[in-house]
Scaffold this active site. Sequence first.
Site, PDB file in Angstrom:
ATOM      1  N   SER A 196      77.898 -66.566 -65.443  1.00  0.00           N
ATOM      2  CA  SER A 196      78.533 -66.300 -64.152  1.00  0.00           C
ATOM      3  C   SER A 196      79.799 -67.134 -64.019  1.00  0.00           C
ATOM      4  O   SER A 196      79.846 -68.294 -64.451  1.00  0.00           O
ATOM      5  CB  SER A 196      77.567 -66.630 -63.014  1.00  0.00           C
ATOM      6  OG  SER A 196      78.172 -66.420 -61.760  1.00  0.00           O
ATOM      7  N   HIS A 198      81.464 -68.176 -61.109  1.00  0.00           N
ATOM      8  CA  HIS A 198      81.620 -69.152 -60.037  1.00  0.00           C
ATOM      9  C   HIS A 198      80.823 -70.435 -60.261  1.00  0.00           C
ATOM     10  O   HIS A 198      80.924 -71.374 -59.470  1.00  0.00           O
ATOM     11  CB  HIS A 198      81.260 -68.534 -58.676  1.00  0.00           C
ATOM     12  CG  HIS A 198      79.803 -68.343 -58.434  1.00  0.00           C
ATOM     13  ND1 HIS A 198      79.073 -69.171 -57.616  1.00  0.00           N
ATOM     14  CD2 HIS A 198      78.940 -67.407 -58.884  1.00  0.00           C
ATOM     15  CE1 HIS A 198      77.813 -68.749 -57.572  1.00  0.00           C
ATOM     16  NE2 HIS A 198      77.711 -67.686 -58.334  1.00  0.00           N
ATOM     17  N   THR A 234      85.828 -49.703 -61.987  1.00  0.00           N
ATOM     18  CA  THR A 234      87.076 -50.273 -62.466  1.00  0.00           C
ATOM     19  C   THR A 234      86.973 -51.796 -62.535  1.00  0.00           C
ATOM     20  O   THR A 234      86.533 -52.439 -61.583  1.00  0.00           O
ATOM     21  CB  THR A 234      88.239 -49.890 -61.529  1.00  0.00           C
ATOM     22  OG1 THR A 234      88.330 -48.461 -61.465  1.00  0.00           O
ATOM     23  CG2 THR A 234      89.550 -50.463 -62.016  1.00  0.00           C
ATOM     24  N   CYS A 317      69.690 -68.090 -53.905  1.00  0.00           N
ATOM     25  CA  CYS A 317      69.117 -66.742 -53.875  1.00  0.00           C
ATOM     26  C   CYS A 317      67.687 -66.740 -53.355  1.00  0.00           C
ATOM     27  O   CYS A 317      67.109 -65.682 -53.131  1.00  0.00           O
ATOM     28  CB  CYS A 317      69.160 -66.136 -55.276  1.00  0.00           C
ATOM     29  SG  CYS A 317      70.837 -65.892 -55.896  1.00  0.00           S
TER      30      CYS A 317
END
Length: 368
Positions: A196, A198, A234, A317
Amino acid sequence: MTYLDFAASTPMTRQAIDTYAEVATKIYGNPSSLHDAGGQAASAVAWARGVIARKLAVHPDGVIFTGSGTEANIVAILSLARREKRGRHIITSMAEHTSVHAAMNTLEREGFEVTRLPLTTGGVIDVDTLKQAIRPDTTLISIQHVNSEIGTIQPISKIAQLAKDYGILYHVDCVQSFCKLDVANFVQFADAISISAHKVGGPKGCGAVYLNPFVRVMPIFPGVTHERGLRGGTLDTPALVAFGVAVEQHTYDADKQWQLREKLLHMLPGKAFQVIEGQAVDQLPNIVGICKTGMEGQLVMLKLNEQNFHISTGSACDINSASGTKAILAMGKTITEARQFFRISFGGDTVMDEVVLCGEVLRNLYTD
C-alpha cells in the site's frame, strides 16, 4: 499535535505531493490511449511499476496496481483461490487484516473450507502447526509478513518454502513490512504480495499486488482489460508516480525505532501496562502493542487525544469492532484483555521528546 499512529497511515512526503501535483498538471492523458498524451501517461505508469518491481525484486509484468492494500489482498486471494488447481482448502491465520478475512468469508460462502491458525504466545505462527494443517486439497496459504496490531514478524521464509515444497500457492500481505524489511529471502517462493502507498509516504487510495505472471489465475472481474485483465478502471497516473517517488525515497532506521520503543516501554509501570510483543528477532520495533490493566484501550486513546497525542486501538479497519483486536485474541488472550489493547506506532520523523511526553501522559493514567 503529536501523531503516533503511523501504522494506520503516514503523511505524504513533500516530494510525493509535489510530484503528484506536477504529474496531475502535465500528464493528464489516459494511459490506455494510443495518442502521444496517452503514451506519456503510459510511460509514467511504467516507471512507477518498475520502481515497485525493483523494490520487491520481481518482474514488472507481475505488478498490478490497485486502489488500496485492502483491494490488493482481496484481488490476490480471490484470484488465486478460484483457480482451484488442487482443491478448495485454504490456510490463513486468525490475526490477518480485515480484508483477508473478508476474502476468506466470501470463499467460504462459495464452498471453500478455511483453516484459521492461532498465534503463539509470542505472536507468531507455529510452522509445525501450519504444516500439520496442510491437506491434499490445500490450494492456498495466506499469512501476513508483519502483524499490523502488535508488529510481530511472521516466519515467512519458512512458510513460503513449505508452500513451495507442497506445491501450494502462497499469498503474503506485506502492507506493514514493505520498504521496512527485506523480502529477498522469500519473494521467489511467493505467488502474490500485497502493498500500500500510504504506509510509506505515498497517497491514499493507491496500492499494488504482485501476482506471479507464470501462474494462471481467475480474474474476479471477468472481461476487464486494464492491468492484465485483473483490475478494471483508468489508472491514476499522478498517484502511481507519487507512489513510486515515495518508495524510492523511503528509509527505515531500525536502530532509531528500537531506541524510541525502548524509551517508551521503560517509562511505563509494569503493574499497569502489559506489552504485547514477540522476541526481538520477531518484532518490528515501530509498532508497539500495549494493554492497560483496568482500562479499555478506547478510553486510553481518548485520554491521549485530549492531550493532542494521536494513537489507535488497533487497525483502523477494525475500529468499529467491539471484541478488541484479532491479534490479541489469536494469542489466546481474553475478550477483556483484548478490549484493553491500544497501539502506538512511530514514523521516520518521530523524535524522542514526543515519545517521552507520550510516556508521561500514559504514566499519569496509572495514578488517575
